[in-house]
Write a protein that holds these residues in place. Structure first.
Motif, PDB file in Angstrom:
ATOM      1  N   GLN A  90       0.939  -1.298   0.026  1.00 50.08           N
ATOM      2  CA  GLN A  90      -0.113   0.017   0.071  1.00 50.08           C
ATOM      3  C   GLN A  90       0.920   1.396   0.135  1.00 50.08           C
ATOM      4  N   ALA A  91       1.969   1.301   0.995  1.00 46.88           N
ATOM      5  CA  ALA A  91       2.686   2.285   0.724  1.00 46.88           C
ATOM      6  C   ALA A  91       3.288   2.570  -0.555  1.00 46.88           C
ATOM      7  N   ALA A  92       3.793   1.578  -1.317  1.00 49.30           N
ATOM      8  CA  ALA A  92       4.378   1.457  -2.658  1.00 49.30           C
ATOM      9  C   ALA A  92       3.409   2.086  -3.704  1.00 49.30           C
ATOM     10  N   GLN A  93       1.991   1.843  -3.302  1.00 50.53           N
ATOM     11  CA  GLN A  93       1.147   2.484  -4.180  1.00 50.53           C
ATOM     12  C   GLN A  93       1.027   3.875  -3.934  1.00 50.53           C
ATOM     13  N   VAL A  94       1.237   4.409  -2.698  1.00 49.41           N
ATOM     14  CA  VAL A  94       1.334   5.865  -2.634  1.00 49.41           C
ATOM     15  C   VAL A  94       2.330   6.586  -3.452  1.00 49.41           C
ATOM     16  N   TYR A  95       3.546   5.945  -3.571  1.00 47.44           N
ATOM     17  CA  TYR A  95       4.703   6.512  -4.175  1.00 47.44           C
ATOM     18  C   TYR A  95       4.513   6.503  -5.585  1.00 47.44           C
ATOM     19  N   ARG A  96       3.701   5.547  -6.148  1.00 48.25           N
ATOM     20  CA  ARG A  96       3.565   5.380  -7.554  1.00 48.25           C
ATOM     21  C   ARG A  96       2.427   6.454  -7.736  1.00 48.25           C
ATOM     22  N   ARG A  97       1.367   6.609  -7.205  1.00 44.69           N
ATOM     23  CA  ARG A  97       0.432   7.688  -7.292  1.00 44.69           C
ATOM     24  C   ARG A  97       1.159   9.033  -7.260  1.00 44.69           C
ATOM     25  N   ALA A  98       1.976   9.177  -6.212  1.00 47.90           N
ATOM     26  CA  ALA A  98       2.463  10.579  -6.294  1.00 47.90           C
ATOM     27  C   ALA A  98       3.773  10.834  -7.458  1.00 47.90           C
ATOM     28  N   GLY A  99       4.305   9.855  -8.198  1.00 53.93           N
ATOM     29  CA  GLY A  99       5.093  10.069  -9.124  1.00 53.93           C
ATOM     30  C   GLY A  99       3.972  10.236 -10.524  1.00 53.93           C
ATOM     31  N   ALA A 100       3.016   9.972 -10.601  1.00 60.79           N
ATOM     32  CA  ALA A 100       1.991   9.999 -11.744  1.00 60.79           C
ATOM     33  C   ALA A 100       1.690  11.651 -11.616  1.00 60.79           C
ATOM     34  N   PHE A 146       7.942   5.303  -7.651  1.00 62.60           N
ATOM     35  CA  PHE A 146       7.614   6.593  -7.958  1.00 62.60           C
ATOM     36  C   PHE A 146       7.873   6.941  -9.500  1.00 62.60           C
ATOM     37  N   LEU A 147       9.251   6.290  -9.683  1.00 59.59           N
ATOM     38  CA  LEU A 147       9.931   6.635 -11.076  1.00 59.59           C
ATOM     39  C   LEU A 147       9.134   5.865 -12.000  1.00 59.59           C
ATOM     40  N   ARG A 148       8.567   4.928 -11.616  1.00 62.34           N
ATOM     41  CA  ARG A 148       7.714   4.028 -12.697  1.00 62.34           C
ATOM     42  C   ARG A 148       6.737   4.957 -13.499  1.00 62.34           C
ATOM     43  N   GLN A 149       6.182   5.985 -12.718  1.00 58.61           N
ATOM     44  CA  GLN A 149       5.151   6.919 -13.209  1.00 58.61           C
ATOM     45  C   GLN A 149       5.604   8.149 -13.630  1.00 58.61           C
ATOM     46  N   TYR A 150       6.628   8.402 -13.148  1.00 63.55           N
ATOM     47  CA  TYR A 150       7.539   9.770 -13.513  1.00 63.55           C
ATOM     48  C   TYR A 150       8.662   9.720 -14.548  1.00 63.55           C
ATOM     49  N   HIS A 151       8.273  10.229 -15.774  1.00 59.81           N
ATOM     50  CA  HIS A 151       8.899  10.049 -16.990  1.00 59.81           C
ATOM     51  C   HIS A 151       9.855  11.219 -17.508  1.00 59.81           C
ATOM     52  N   HIS A 152       9.750  12.354 -16.807  1.00 60.20           N
ATOM     53  CA  HIS A 152      10.767  13.348 -17.398  1.00 60.20           C
ATOM     54  C   HIS A 152      12.158  13.078 -17.191  1.00 60.20           C
ATOM     55  N   PRO A 153      12.994  13.427 -17.966  1.00 64.11           N
ATOM     56  CA  PRO A 153      14.431  13.309 -18.026  1.00 64.11           C
ATOM     57  C   PRO A 153      15.040  13.927 -16.466  1.00 64.11           C
ATOM     58  N   ILE A 154      15.640  13.025 -15.829  1.00 60.97           N
ATOM     59  CA  ILE A 154      16.428  13.416 -14.509  1.00 60.97           C
ATOM     60  C   ILE A 154      17.678  12.847 -14.447  1.00 60.97           C
ATOM     61  N   ASP A 155      18.583  13.477 -14.024  1.00 58.71           N
ATOM     62  CA  ASP A 155      20.141  12.892 -13.669  1.00 58.71           C
ATOM     63  C   ASP A 155      19.755  11.830 -12.340  1.00 58.71           C
ATOM     64  N   ILE A 156      20.268  10.618 -12.429  1.00 57.75           N
ATOM     65  CA  ILE A 156      20.016  10.108 -11.112  1.00 57.75           C
ATOM     66  C   ILE A 156      20.898  10.243 -10.098  1.00 57.75           C
ATOM     67  N   ASP A 157      22.404  10.593 -10.963  1.00 55.92           N
ATOM     68  CA  ASP A 157      23.210  10.787  -9.799  1.00 55.92           C
ATOM     69  C   ASP A 157      23.091  11.979  -8.943  1.00 55.92           C
ATOM     70  N   ILE A 158      22.512  12.934  -9.841  1.00 56.58           N
ATOM     71  CA  ILE A 158      22.227  14.067  -8.962  1.00 56.58           C
ATOM     72  C   ILE A 158      20.950  14.206  -7.944  1.00 56.58           C
ATOM     73  N   LEU A 159      20.125  13.421  -8.223  1.00 56.76           N
ATOM     74  CA  LEU A 159      18.859  13.063  -7.399  1.00 56.76           C
ATOM     75  C   LEU A 159      19.384  12.240  -6.381  1.00 56.76           C
ATOM     76  N   ASP A 160      20.194  11.223  -6.561  1.00 57.40           N
ATOM     77  CA  ASP A 160      20.543  10.413  -5.225  1.00 57.40           C
ATOM     78  C   ASP A 160      21.587  11.328  -4.380  1.00 57.40           C
ATOM     79  N   PHE A 161      22.188  12.014  -4.869  1.00 54.38           N
ATOM     80  CA  PHE A 161      23.200  12.965  -4.170  1.00 54.38           C
ATOM     81  C   PHE A 161      22.173  14.008  -3.346  1.00 54.38           C
TER      82      PHE A 161
END
Length: 321
Positions: free
Chosen positions: A127-137, A264-279
């Motif tokens: 259920q928590a994971a679905q919240v993240y999916r919906r937030a990403g969308a 979250f990122l399954r529904q969020y498709h805009h280009p982002i730099d994963i290295d910057i995100l994780d940092f």
């Protein structure tokens, strides 16, 4: 926590009466404070208003006539509401009325749980994971509101914030946080001036500003909406993941549960730099950890729990990296 019963009853009653007369709504009037700003408790407040059998949300700012803060937010709400009409399962809270004074505006009221409430409370990891999916969308659709650009990434502001906190009274010991700061500085140097996506951002995209209804997800509170690197909205939401139970094997190098970040990122498709995100996630977790002062730690069981959870996630994230 601000006292929800301590506000100017006559002032708010006048606001409710103005709204009722302006839109021609009839019926018995009632209102109750549901939010007061921790930083500006006497100026910035939100009320649940009932007129007859219809519920509304009234947002007030006693300095709004000087700052134009609520006028700006209401204009954003109207444009975003129209933008989100094209989507089936993501929405913006519907704007109803802006006072000519600029001191308050009214929107629809939705009695729905926030993403924070669900993520903090549910024992069900799915259920928590679905919240993240919906937030990403929802965030993907928000970030499609305006044309995106590319901009250089500069992390110096985060290290300035860290320096300010270190010179205060953090509960964390220097022997623990100093190696983390040094590691993040080395990583930040390698990412400085790398390009990443910029555009229209929520500016305060934490879980309390996302309501989850049956079949639809609603965004609220656009006071801080601005143009900036889009990853900061993602960081603001993902970092509350620290309150979910986790084993070291469950986490990725950012310190976030791998499954929640992936959902979250399954529904969020805009280009982002994963290295910057994780940092940025690791750095914001460190900022949150250092923000817990000795006084906060001593006076609040919630802050003590948060301190321990952040410390554990940071230790794990630094090891993986």
């Amino acid at each position: 926590m601000p006292d929800l019963f301590n506000f100017d009853q006559d002032l708010i009653a006048g606001f409710v009466d103005e709204f009722s007369r302006a839109v021609g709504t009839k019926g018995d009037l009632a209102f109750a404070c549901i939010y007061r700003s921790a930083d500006f408790p006497d100026d910035r407040q939100v009320f649940r208003v009932v007129i007859g059998d219809i519920n509304y949300s009234l947002k007030s700012d006693r300095t709004g006539d000087q700052t134009g803060r609520l006028r700006d937010e209401y204009a954003v709400l109207r444009r975003l509401h129209d933008h989100f009409l094209q989507f089936e399962t993501t929405r913006i809270i519907r704007p109803e009325y802006l006072s000519p004074s600029g001191l308050f505006f009214v929107t629809e009221y939705l009695d729905r749980p926030t993403a924070t409430e669900l993520i903090y409370a549910t024992p069900d990891n799915n259920q928590a994971a679905q919240v993240y999916r919906r937030a990403g969308a929802w965030l993907h659709n928000l970030h499609a509101f305006k044309e995106q650009t590319s901009g250089e990434f500069w992390p110096q502001w985060m290290f300035e914030a860290i320096a300010t906190l270190v010179h205060g009274t953090p509960k964390a010991a220097a022997t623990s946080y100093a190696p983390m700061i040094n590691m993040l500085k080395r990583q930040g140097e390698n990412l400085t001036q790398r390009h990443d996506t910029c555009g229209f951002a929520h500016g305060d995209f934490h879980g309390r500003n996302l309501l989850l209804g049956k079949g639809a997800t609603y965004g609220i509170d656009f006071t801080e909406a601005t143009e900036k690197h889009l990853i900061y909205d993602i960081v603001d939401f993902l970092k509350m993941d620290v309150f979910r139970p986790a084993t070291p094997d469950d986490l990725d190098r950012s310190g976030i549960l791998r499954v929640n970040k992936e959902m979250f990122l399954r529904q969020y498709h805009h280009p982002i730099d994963i290295d910057i995100l994780d940092f940025c996630i690791r750095t914001r977790l460190l900022i949150d950890w250092l923000s817990i002062t000795e006084e906060k730690y001593a006076s609040s069981s919630f802050q003590r729990r948060k301190f321990d959870l952040l410390h554990g996630r940071l230790n794990q994230a630094m090891r993986i990296w």
